[in-house]
Scaffold this motif. Structure first.
Motif, PDB file in Angstrom:
ATOM      1  N   PHE A 343     -38.581  20.090   3.339  1.00 44.09           N
ATOM      2  CA  PHE A 343     -39.123  20.736   4.531  1.00 44.09           C
ATOM      3  C   PHE A 343     -40.396  21.515   4.187  1.00 44.09           C
ATOM      4  N   LEU A 344     -40.344  22.262   3.080  1.00 48.90           N
ATOM      5  CA  LEU A 344     -41.539  22.995   2.635  1.00 48.90           C
ATOM      6  C   LEU A 344     -42.681  22.032   2.342  1.00 48.90           C
ATOM      7  N   GLN A 345     -42.333  20.902   1.743  1.00 40.54           N
ATOM      8  CA  GLN A 345     -43.352  19.892   1.456  1.00 40.54           C
ATOM      9  C   GLN A 345     -43.948  19.332   2.744  1.00 40.54           C
ATOM     10  N   SER A 346     -43.110  19.157   3.778  1.00 33.91           N
ATOM     11  CA  SER A 346     -43.574  18.567   5.039  1.00 33.91           C
ATOM     12  C   SER A 346     -44.533  19.489   5.791  1.00 33.91           C
ATOM     13  N   ILE A 347     -44.415  20.813   5.590  1.00 31.47           N
ATOM     14  CA  ILE A 347     -45.329  21.753   6.256  1.00 31.47           C
ATOM     15  C   ILE A 347     -46.491  22.120   5.341  1.00 31.47           C
ATOM     16  N   GLU A 348     -46.664  21.286   4.277  1.00 31.21           N
ATOM     17  CA  GLU A 348     -47.794  21.404   3.356  1.00 31.21           C
ATOM     18  C   GLU A 348     -47.791  22.700   2.569  1.00 31.21           C
ATOM     19  N   TYR A 349     -46.593  23.201   2.312  1.00 29.55           N
ATOM     20  CA  TYR A 349     -46.453  24.346   1.411  1.00 29.55           C
ATOM     21  C   TYR A 349     -46.644  23.857  -0.014  1.00 29.55           C
ATOM     22  N   ASP A 350     -47.268  24.639  -0.861  1.00 26.87           N
ATOM     23  CA  ASP A 350     -47.509  24.243  -2.255  1.00 26.87           C
ATOM     24  C   ASP A 350     -46.190  24.274  -3.030  1.00 26.87           C
ATOM     25  N   VAL A 351     -45.653  23.086  -3.328  1.00 28.19           N
ATOM     26  CA  VAL A 351     -44.366  22.994  -4.031  1.00 28.19           C
ATOM     27  C   VAL A 351     -44.547  22.636  -5.506  1.00 28.19           C
TER      28      VAL A 351
END
Length: 487
Positions: A343-351
């Motif tokens: 989910f974090l990846q889908s909202i373009e959060y730096d993972v």
């Protein structure tokens, strides 16, 4: 061979079945390593996305009707005979895939057709044999090690997966198609040539003396032999027909056992097992962080292999419902955390600093599944089946399980497109919670229950209060004469 102890005989028979299971279940994991190789630019195989999806999931689709047929064929021919007849066909279907890259096949444009045809044959064999391997293991072992040996079926399943994942790091898909059956199916076939037919099946067919001969070699005492034959004789039907078997299914106690068995397997599969197996390399590729996707798959497969082995010993000391609940909770937490990562990846959060999350989450998901949830679901799904419908029950519940497994696996790409990979894993986590609810409400504690106890349990559940009181006051076991002295 004649000097072997009964325990050693049981373990060897279970090992031969285990190798057969490894060969069968490798058909699912094979697509996980073959499809990424076939999709490379220099690959001679040109699957469309839809064809690739069918290549991955067609064995599961065929298991839907095939498992029903397998349960009936198993009762007709016998578990061991079924294995000896169909195991060579499975090995041949694996090895023939190598012919897809032969020049004459490529020039004829039949490479993709041949590969899909081999997968169809693999699916047919796996579907028919799936209920057989669990029944044979369950009926060949005594009560002391039955839980461990039946629990080890998931261990052998993982062995087949791990072989594919590991070989995928070093060999082409053509070579893997040869190596897997040579290391699993061939040794299993040779070993089964020297093992007897299931004694419980022999009793159900009215061959008590032949069953006694087998049991005297596979049990440690005459008392155990008498008890098992006595229990089997009570539920045997020497004039078994398809119509008569269906009549047994319609009886409420037997039907309740089959429903309980099917519920366990359905919810187990909805928690994501097949999706993770088939698309594990894709999941790591999509994450884009951590180890190489192929080696990450090997790590997860190795953890599964280890904990499947540990689970076989766990069933000795932990009650089924406790183990199921613990494993389910751990898998649900791990799937939830993996969903959060995607989910974090889908909202373009730096993972990039969370590169460890996908591997660690999948490892803990597998620990919960392989260490308790998966093996205990399979074991309990067999244990809750009453004797009169065990063959048909195994086939029916496996067919229902296969239908759900196919739908979950075939729709994995569509689910990912619709709700994202995070939504897929949150769905798996929710299904794991449902397993916990079903286990606590509907599934009996089968640890320590004999075959007769299971049948009495469902009779009590289905009986009215007045019938229960009448049954309790008049319950007398009729003696069954067993002539074992001459053995």
């Amino acid at each position: 061979m004649s000097q072997m102890s009964p325990l050693v005989r049981q373990i060897l028979a279970s090992m031969y079945i285990g190798l057969s299971i490894a060969c069968m279940m490798a058909t699912l994991a094979y697509s996980a390593v073959a499809l990424p190789q076939m999709a490379l630019p220099d690959s001679p195989i040109n699957f469309t996305p839809d064809e690739a999806s069918w290549f991955a999931t067609v064995p599961l689709l065929i298991c839907i009707p095939g498992s029903l047929v397998g349960g009936m064929m198993c009762e007709w021919l016998g578990p061991r005979r079924m294995l000896l007849l169909l195991s060579p066909l499975l090995c041949a279907a694996f090895m023939l895939m190598r012919a897809a890259v032969w020049e004459v096949v490529m020039q004829a444009g039949l490479a993709e057709v041949l590969l899909l045809s081999c997968r169809v044959v693999q699916g047919i064999v796996v579907a028919v044999l799936n209920p057989t391997v669990y029944m044979y293991t369950y009926e060949m072992t005594d009560a002391r090690i039955r839980g461990a040996m039946t629990g080890l079926t998931d261990f052998w399943t993982t062995f087949g997966f791990l072989l594919c994942y590991l070989f995928g790091c070093f060999f082409s898909w053509e070579v893997i198609a040869w190596l897997v059956p040579l290391l699993t199916g061939v040794p299993s076939f040779i070993g089964l040539l020297f093992t007897p037919e299931s004694p419980m099946w022999l009793v159900r067919k009215g061959k008590e003396q032949e069953a006694l001969t087998t049991l005297m070699k596979f049990r440690c005492s005459t008392e155990e032999v008498i008890e098992e034959v006595k229990a089997a004789t009570k539920t045997s039907n020497k004039d078994v027909s398809f119509a008569r078997s269906l009549q047994e299914v319609t009886k409420k106690p037997n039907l309740l056992g089959m429903v309980a068995s099917a519920l366990l397997l359905v919810m187990k599969e909805m928690s994501g097992n097949s999706g993770v197996i088939i698309y594990i390399v894709h999941i790591f590729q999509f994450a884009g962080v951590g180890l190489d996707p192929s080696w990450s798959s090997v790590v997860v497969g190795s953890v599964r292999f280890l904990f499947n082995g540990l689970c076989a010993f766990l069933v000795y000391n932990v009650r089924r419902r406790v183990a199921l609940a613990s494993g389910t909770i751990l898998s649900a937490i791990a799937a939830t955390s993996l969903g959060i990562f995607f989910f974090l990846q889908s909202i373009e959060y730096d993972v990039s600093h969370l590169g460890w999350v996908p591997l660690v989450s999948l490892v803990f998901y597998i620990i919960g599944y392989a260490g308790a949830q998966g093996p205990c679901c399979w074991l309990t799904s067999v244990e809750v089946l009453p004797g009169p419908v065990r063959s048909i029950g195994c086939g029916t519940t496996n067919a229902v399980y296969s239908a759900v497994a196919f739908l979950i696996s075939k729709n994995f790409p569509d689910m990912q497109a619709a709700v994202g990979l995070h939504g897929v894993f949150w769905f798996y986590a929710s299904s794991s919670v449902l397993i916990l609810i079903i286990v606590l409400i509907f599934i009996p504690e089968t640890s320590g229950m004999s075959l007769t106890d299971v049948e009495r349990y469902w009779e009590n559940v289905s009986a009215s209060k007045k019938e229960k009181e009448k049954c309790d006051s008049a319950k007398v076991d009729e003696p069954v004469r067993i002539d074992v002295i001459k053995y």
